[in-house]
Design a protein around this motif. Structure first.
Motif, PDB file in Angstrom:
ATOM      1  N   ASP A   7       3.751   1.982 -15.628  1.00 22.24           N
ATOM      2  CA  ASP A   7       2.369   1.533 -15.367  1.00 22.24           C
ATOM      3  C   ASP A   7       2.294   0.508 -14.232  1.00 22.24           C
ATOM      4  O   ASP A   7       1.380  -0.316 -14.176  1.00 22.24           O
ATOM      5  CB  ASP A   7       1.780   0.931 -16.653  1.00 22.24           C
ATOM      6  N   LEU A   8       3.256   0.546 -13.328  1.00 24.81           N
ATOM      7  CA  LEU A   8       3.299  -0.412 -12.213  1.00 24.81           C
ATOM      8  C   LEU A   8       2.017  -0.320 -11.375  1.00 24.81           C
ATOM      9  O   LEU A   8       1.599   0.770 -10.986  1.00 24.81           O
ATOM     10  CB  LEU A   8       4.519  -0.093 -11.334  1.00 24.81           C
ATOM     11  N   THR A   9       1.390  -1.470 -11.128  1.00 27.34           N
ATOM     12  CA  THR A   9       0.222  -1.489 -10.244  1.00 27.34           C
ATOM     13  C   THR A   9       0.629  -2.075  -8.893  1.00 27.34           C
ATOM     14  O   THR A   9       1.800  -2.376  -8.679  1.00 27.34           O
ATOM     15  CB  THR A   9      -0.908  -2.367 -10.836  1.00 27.34           C
ATOM     16  N   ASP A  10      -0.351  -2.232  -8.000  1.00 30.99           N
ATOM     17  CA  ASP A  10       0.012  -2.796  -6.697  1.00 30.99           C
ATOM     18  C   ASP A  10      -0.222  -4.302  -6.648  1.00 30.99           C
ATOM     19  O   ASP A  10      -0.318  -4.890  -5.570  1.00 30.99           O
ATOM     20  CB  ASP A  10      -0.681  -2.059  -5.549  1.00 30.99           C
ATOM     21  N   ASP A  11      -0.288  -4.932  -7.806  1.00 30.62           N
ATOM     22  CA  ASP A  11      -0.377  -6.382  -7.879  1.00 30.62           C
ATOM     23  C   ASP A  11       0.955  -6.990  -7.406  1.00 30.62           C
ATOM     24  O   ASP A  11       2.018  -6.610  -7.917  1.00 30.62           O
ATOM     25  CB  ASP A  11      -0.674  -6.774  -9.336  1.00 30.62           C
ATOM     26  N   PRO A  12       0.913  -7.916  -6.441  1.00 33.01           N
ATOM     27  CA  PRO A  12       2.159  -8.463  -5.883  1.00 33.01           C
ATOM     28  C   PRO A  12       3.096  -9.031  -6.955  1.00 33.01           C
ATOM     29  O   PRO A  12       4.319  -8.889  -6.844  1.00 33.01           O
ATOM     30  CB  PRO A  12       1.680  -9.585  -4.959  1.00 33.01           C
ATOM     31  N   VAL A  13       2.547  -9.660  -7.985  1.00 34.01           N
ATOM     32  CA  VAL A  13       3.394 -10.232  -9.038  1.00 34.01           C
ATOM     33  C   VAL A  13       4.153  -9.119  -9.751  1.00 34.01           C
ATOM     34  O   VAL A  13       5.359  -9.216  -9.999  1.00 34.01           O
ATOM     35  CB  VAL A  13       2.537 -11.042 -10.036  1.00 34.01           C
ATOM     36  N   GLN A  14       3.455  -8.050 -10.061  1.00 33.65           N
ATOM     37  CA  GLN A  14       4.112  -6.918 -10.744  1.00 33.65           C
ATOM     38  C   GLN A  14       5.157  -6.255  -9.857  1.00 33.65           C
ATOM     39  O   GLN A  14       6.231  -5.865 -10.321  1.00 33.65           O
ATOM     40  CB  GLN A  14       3.062  -5.873 -11.129  1.00 33.65           C
ATOM     41  N   GLU A  47       1.342   1.392  -0.791  1.00 34.01           N
ATOM     42  CA  GLU A  47       2.461   2.222  -0.330  1.00 34.01           C
ATOM     43  C   GLU A  47       3.760   1.766  -0.990  1.00 34.01           C
ATOM     44  O   GLU A  47       4.607   2.586  -1.367  1.00 34.01           O
ATOM     45  CB  GLU A  47       2.592   2.133   1.205  1.00 34.01           C
ATOM     46  N   ILE A  48       3.907   0.444  -1.147  1.00 34.58           N
ATOM     47  CA  ILE A  48       5.123  -0.101  -1.768  1.00 34.58           C
ATOM     48  C   ILE A  48       5.221   0.341  -3.229  1.00 34.58           C
ATOM     49  O   ILE A  48       6.281   0.734  -3.721  1.00 34.58           O
ATOM     50  CB  ILE A  48       5.142  -1.645  -1.651  1.00 34.58           C
ATOM     51  N   ARG A  49       4.088   0.297  -3.915  1.00 36.27           N
ATOM     52  CA  ARG A  49       4.103   0.744  -5.314  1.00 36.27           C
ATOM     53  C   ARG A  49       4.596   2.192  -5.406  1.00 36.27           C
ATOM     54  O   ARG A  49       5.428   2.533  -6.248  1.00 36.27           O
ATOM     55  CB  ARG A  49       2.688   0.651  -5.913  1.00 36.27           C
ATOM     56  N   GLU A  50       4.109   3.028  -4.506  1.00 36.11           N
ATOM     57  CA  GLU A  50       4.530   4.430  -4.519  1.00 36.11           C
ATOM     58  C   GLU A  50       6.035   4.551  -4.300  1.00 36.11           C
ATOM     59  O   GLU A  50       6.709   5.321  -4.978  1.00 36.11           O
ATOM     60  CB  GLU A  50       3.778   5.229  -3.448  1.00 36.11           C
ATOM     61  N   ILE A  51       6.541   3.775  -3.348  1.00 37.84           N
ATOM     62  CA  ILE A  51       7.981   3.831  -3.056  1.00 37.84           C
ATOM     63  C   ILE A  51       8.781   3.391  -4.283  1.00 37.84           C
ATOM     64  O   ILE A  51       9.750   4.053  -4.676  1.00 37.84           O
ATOM     65  CB  ILE A  51       8.312   2.940  -1.840  1.00 37.84           C
ATOM     66  N   PHE A  52       8.378   2.309  -4.914  1.00 41.12           N
ATOM     67  CA  PHE A  52       9.089   1.819  -6.102  1.00 41.12           C
ATOM     68  C   PHE A  52       9.081   2.868  -7.205  1.00 41.12           C
ATOM     69  O   PHE A  52      10.101   3.140  -7.835  1.00 41.12           O
ATOM     70  CB  PHE A  52       8.433   0.518  -6.619  1.00 41.12           C
ATOM     71  N   ARG A  53       7.913   3.443  -7.449  1.00 41.17           N
ATOM     72  CA  ARG A  53       7.818   4.410  -8.550  1.00 41.17           C
ATOM     73  C   ARG A  53       8.659   5.651  -8.284  1.00 41.17           C
ATOM     74  O   ARG A  53       9.269   6.225  -9.167  1.00 41.17           O
ATOM     75  CB  ARG A  53       6.348   4.815  -8.750  1.00 41.17           C
ATOM     76  N   ALA A 106       6.874  -7.696  -7.475  1.00 39.94           N
ATOM     77  CA  ALA A 106       8.032  -8.582  -7.387  1.00 39.94           C
ATOM     78  C   ALA A 106       8.859  -8.502  -8.665  1.00 39.94           C
ATOM     79  O   ALA A 106      10.093  -8.509  -8.627  1.00 39.94           O
ATOM     80  CB  ALA A 106       7.571 -10.014  -7.122  1.00 39.94           C
ATOM     81  N   GLU A 107       8.170  -8.410  -9.790  1.00 34.09           N
ATOM     82  CA  GLU A 107       8.858  -8.332 -11.080  1.00 34.09           C
ATOM     83  C   GLU A 107       9.705  -7.053 -11.170  1.00 34.09           C
ATOM     84  O   GLU A 107      10.840  -7.064 -11.623  1.00 34.09           O
ATOM     85  CB  GLU A 107       7.808  -8.374 -12.203  1.00 34.09           C
ATOM     86  N   ALA A 108       9.126  -5.962 -10.716  1.00 37.37           N
ATOM     87  CA  ALA A 108       9.862  -4.693 -10.733  1.00 37.37           C
ATOM     88  C   ALA A 108      11.111  -4.790  -9.865  1.00 37.37           C
ATOM     89  O   ALA A 108      12.199  -4.330 -10.248  1.00 37.37           O
ATOM     90  CB  ALA A 108       8.966  -3.557 -10.231  1.00 37.37           C
ATOM     91  N   ALA A 109      10.962  -5.432  -8.706  1.00 40.34           N
ATOM     92  CA  ALA A 109      12.103  -5.586  -7.808  1.00 40.34           C
ATOM     93  C   ALA A 109      13.161  -6.479  -8.451  1.00 40.34           C
ATOM     94  O   ALA A 109      14.362  -6.210  -8.357  1.00 40.34           O
ATOM     95  CB  ALA A 109      11.645  -6.180  -6.475  1.00 40.34           C
ATOM     96  N   ARG A 110      12.703  -7.529  -9.136  1.00 41.48           N
ATOM     97  CA  ARG A 110      13.644  -8.457  -9.768  1.00 41.48           C
ATOM     98  C   ARG A 110      14.495  -7.717 -10.800  1.00 41.48           C
ATOM     99  O   ARG A 110      15.709  -7.862 -10.841  1.00 41.48           O
ATOM    100  CB  ARG A 110      12.863  -9.603 -10.420  1.00 41.48           C
ATOM    101  N   HIS A 111      13.836  -6.928 -11.635  1.00 43.93           N
ATOM    102  CA  HIS A 111      14.556  -6.142 -12.645  1.00 43.93           C
ATOM    103  C   HIS A 111      15.580  -5.222 -12.011  1.00 43.93           C
ATOM    104  O   HIS A 111      16.729  -5.145 -12.428  1.00 43.93           O
ATOM    105  CB  HIS A 111      13.559  -5.276 -13.423  1.00 43.93           C
ATOM    106  N   HIS A 112      15.096  -4.558 -11.000  1.00 42.23           N
ATOM    107  CA  HIS A 112      15.927  -3.577 -10.325  1.00 42.23           C
ATOM    108  C   HIS A 112      17.164  -4.260  -9.735  1.00 42.23           C
ATOM    109  O   HIS A 112      18.280  -3.746  -9.824  1.00 42.23           O
ATOM    110  CB  HIS A 112      15.106  -2.901  -9.227  1.00 42.23           C
TER     111      HIS A 112
END
Ligand code: SF4
Lengths: 245, 484
Positions: free
Chosen positions: B184-191, B165-171, B193-199
């Protein structure tokens, strides 16, 4: 030893079998049991729902009926918890000093069945026989208001013929909670459904607890689920002997 | 501040829907049991946990009993250290002060450290209506904000969401307010977190105003203490030039030494860690380091009133660790949104009615949102007797509420109280009930009409015994034989 039996309103009215079983166990262990006829209810339903003024008559009738006894025994952790931890609050709020003093005199003498057997009489083997698969639910008020610990389980483990089965997430509340079961029926039933699912997982034939109120809730769910699992009060299991077969 | 209608459904109504949401129950059950077990393990490591807990309770109780003194001491210490203290009686006042302070900087954006106090007063919304965007930087808080959702847990506001669900919200939402999520964001926690960091990075670099709360405020030194896991809070506290902190008046502790106790109690109770990764302490302004413009808004918003209640005041000891939420079986089934308040779970059930009164249906339903099982009290690091408080607030509710249903219940309770006041009356009632019992036989009772349907919709009800214990005793043991 002279003991006064507090049947509790629920035990007296809906589950007299559990009260008779308590009487049987106590008498088998040599106690002389009185049933003070003036007794009614501990007032917990009123107190817990917030009707503290309306709980006063019950508290008054309780202390009047049981004043003077060294040992008062009840087959309900919940009611004993209320007597020990709430009677003083109700009495104090009522402003009746005499009632507060009577509460202070009576409350320390009131015991839940397993506490009385283990702590006062000093027994865990009460000569019982019950050849069935049983799982035990340690009800919240016994567990957290009275801190009875493993006393009920120690009593059960001495029962001949019994197979005691470990209940998963045993310490989670069953969802009864007095008027909670009516005020929040959805959450109450969801909690009870998880509890009965765990009971089924054990493969037990009998679900045992020391509170008729929780058993009423869980028994009501089990009956509706038609799984053939029975509920029994701790006293009812302890009451059975080999001679009864 | 009383009588505010939060405009929410009552707890039973909201819970009715939540209980049927299988995904929600699954997410919550998993998350709370994981964190529950972690907490239990690290608490068991400490032999002196009960002493620590007693110290925590005592320090807080002491501070609350002399709160005026400590607040004044705090104010002079902050002022001496180059900061400014503002006093806010309620949410509106606090929002006005913060909005004004942001305006003075000339900025229209602020980064935020996760804070319950600012949520309590609806600060983000107030700022938005003044044309100021406030960006949450706590990961879970960011998820909730992006989704235009409401937090459902004190510590993990997005606990009701799972990874996909979080991946969907981010995308879906990230691009609307800054750096978008990778395609290509997946629901892997590391990915994730990385997306959030960038943002978030983009926002940190741009921001010149930060808004925070505080876990503790030290009266002696005028210091604010912020405890967190991600380090985003520290970024907010150190990078922008302007810092505005909204702090509930109950957050005070007298001295620096007291922190020793709480910095052990809090992480173990909340995240199940021995020590939290980031503890930031801010004492006024220092040249060339951290904010040069520092404001503390001390928030009352109903706290003084709660403090005046002898039993109720202990709720103000709360350090918002959320341990009581994670062990609460009701919270686990109903979820945080059902409480209709920023403070969900057991502490919310006692705090919300105290802060907002019990005039409205929704706050009045909260003290009843508990079975009084007591699990919350057992884990509370400052030993707040939540069950006792719930019963106390129920008492207040029965006295203050005068709706038709309340009056009906009151009448029924008075009637029953009358029956329980005299064994002869109880005996007569039992004989009437046992007639019903004979009618039903020993089988359980199936479905009954309202209000008993609230019981029998899912559970059989026991039939009253055909003979009460009292009758049995009279017949068998007294010889007087009441045979009616
Ligand atoms: S009431 Fe106690 S357990 Fe609950 S959040 Fe506050 S401090 Fe933690």
């Amino acid at each position: 030893m002279r003991v006064a039996l507090f049947a509790t309103c629920l035990g007296d009215t809906l589950f007299p079998g559990a009260v008779r079983a308590t009487l049987r166990v106590l008498e088998r262990l040599g106690c002389t049991v009185d049933f003070p006829p003036g007794q009614t209810c501990c007032g917990q339903m009123h107190t817990n729902t917030g009707y503290h003024e309306q709980a006063v008559p019950a508290v008054r009738s309780f202390v009047t009926a049981f004043e003077g006894y060294d040992h008062v025994v009840a087959p309900s952790g919940s009611c004993v918890g209320s007597i020990r931890h709430q009677h003083d609050i109700v009495a104090e709020r009522s402003g009746d000093r005499k009632l507060s003093e009577a509460v202070d005199r009576v409350s320390p003498h009131v015991y839940e069945l397993s506490e009385f057997l283990v702590d006062v009489l000093g027994v865990t083997d009460v000569g019982s026989y019950f050849p069935h698969r049983v799982t035990y639910h340690p009800t919240c008020h016994s567990l957290r208001m009275l801190r009875v610990g493993d006393k009920p389980r120690r009593l059960l483990s001495e029962v001949r013929g019994i197979r005691l089965l470990e209940l998963p997430e045993a310490e989670q509340c069953c969802g009864f909670g007095g008027t909670f079961a009516l005020k929040n029926p959805d959450v109450s039933v969801a909690m009870g459904a998880d509890k009965t699912r765990h009971v089924r997982e054990t493969g037990a034939e009998v679900l045992c607890a020391s509170d008729s109120s929780c058993l009423m809730h869980l028994g009501g769910l089990l009956d509706r689920q038609r799984e053939g699992i029975r509920t029994m009060h701790l006293a009812e299991i302890l009451a059975g002997t080999e001679e009864d077969r | 501040m009383s009588g505010v209608d939060l405009g929410m459904p009552t707890f039973p109504d909201a819970a009715h829907r939540a209980v049927r949401d299988a995904q929600l129950r699954h997410n919550l059950g998993r998350a709370t049991s994981t964190i529950r077990n972690k907490r239990a393990a690290v608490v068991d490591e400490l032999d002196d946990w009960e002493q620590l807990r007693a110290s925590g309770a005592a320090i807080k109780a002491h501070t609350l009993s002399r709160l005026d003194t400590y607040l004044e001491r705090f104010e002079s210490a902050v002022t001496a250290a180059g900061g400014t203290v503002h006093w806010a009686r309620d949410a509106a006042e606090a929002n006005r002060i913060v909005t004004e302070l942001v305006r003075e900087t000339g900025e229209t954006e602020a980064v935020k450290v996760k804070s319950m106090a600012t949520q309590e007063i609806g600060l983000n919304e107030a700022l938005a209506s003044a044309g100021i965007s406030a960006w949450e930087t706590d990961l879970a808080e960011l998820i909730v904000q992006l989704d235009e959702d409401r937090p459902s847990h004190i510590l993990v506001p997005a606990i009701h969401r799972n990874r996909s669900e979080i991946r969907e919200i981010f995308r879906r939402e990230m691009s609307g307010s800054g750096a978008p999520a990778p395609a290509d964001l997946t629901d892997d926690p590391v990915q994730l977190a990385e997306a959030a960091r960038h943002h978030l990075r983009e926002k940190f670099l741009r921001a010149n105003v930060a808004i925070s709360g505080a876990n503790f405020a030290v009266a002696e030194t005028g210091s604010l203490v912020v405890v967190e896991s991600e380090g985003n809070g520290r970024m907010c506290l150190t990078m922008p030039d302007n810092l505005i902190s909204v702090v509930g008046i109950e957050k005070l502790v007298p001295s620096w030494r007291d922190l020793e106790v709480f910095l052990q109690l809090l992480p173990r109770s909340s995240t199940g860690e021995r020590m939290n990764p980031y503890t930031s302490v801010l004492s006024g302004v220092t040249e060339e380091d951290g904010p040069s413009n520092f404001h503390v808004v001390l928030l009352d918003n109903g706290r003084s009133e709660a403090l005046a209640d002898e039993v109720g005041s202990q709720a103000l000891r709360c350090i918002r660790c959320s341990a009581c939420l994670n062990v609460c079986p009701v919270y686990e089934r109903a979820g945080g949104h059902a409480y209709g308040s920023v403070y969900p779970g057991p502490i919310g059930a006692v705090l919300t009615p105290q802060l907002y009164g019990v005039e409205s249906e929704d706050t009045a339903s909260l003290p009843y949102a508990s079975t009084l099982c007591g699990a919350c009290y057992d884990v509370c690091p400052v030993a707040i007797e939540i069950p006792e408080l719930l019963v106390h607030l129920r008492h207040r509710t029965t006295r203050e509420r005068k709706g038709w249903f309340d009056r009906l219940t009151g009448t029924a309770m008075r009637g029953l109280g009358w029956v329980f006041g005299d064994s002869k009356r109880l005996g007569r009632a039992q004989r009437i009930a046992s007639l019903g019992g004979r009618l039903f036989g020993r089988r359980g009772i199936g479905r009954l009409p309202w209000p008993m349907s609230r019981w029998t919709d899912a559970r059989d009800a026991p039939a009253p015994a055909s003979e009460s214990f009292r009758q049995w005793w009279e017949r068998n043991r007294t010889g007087s034989g009441d045979e009616r």
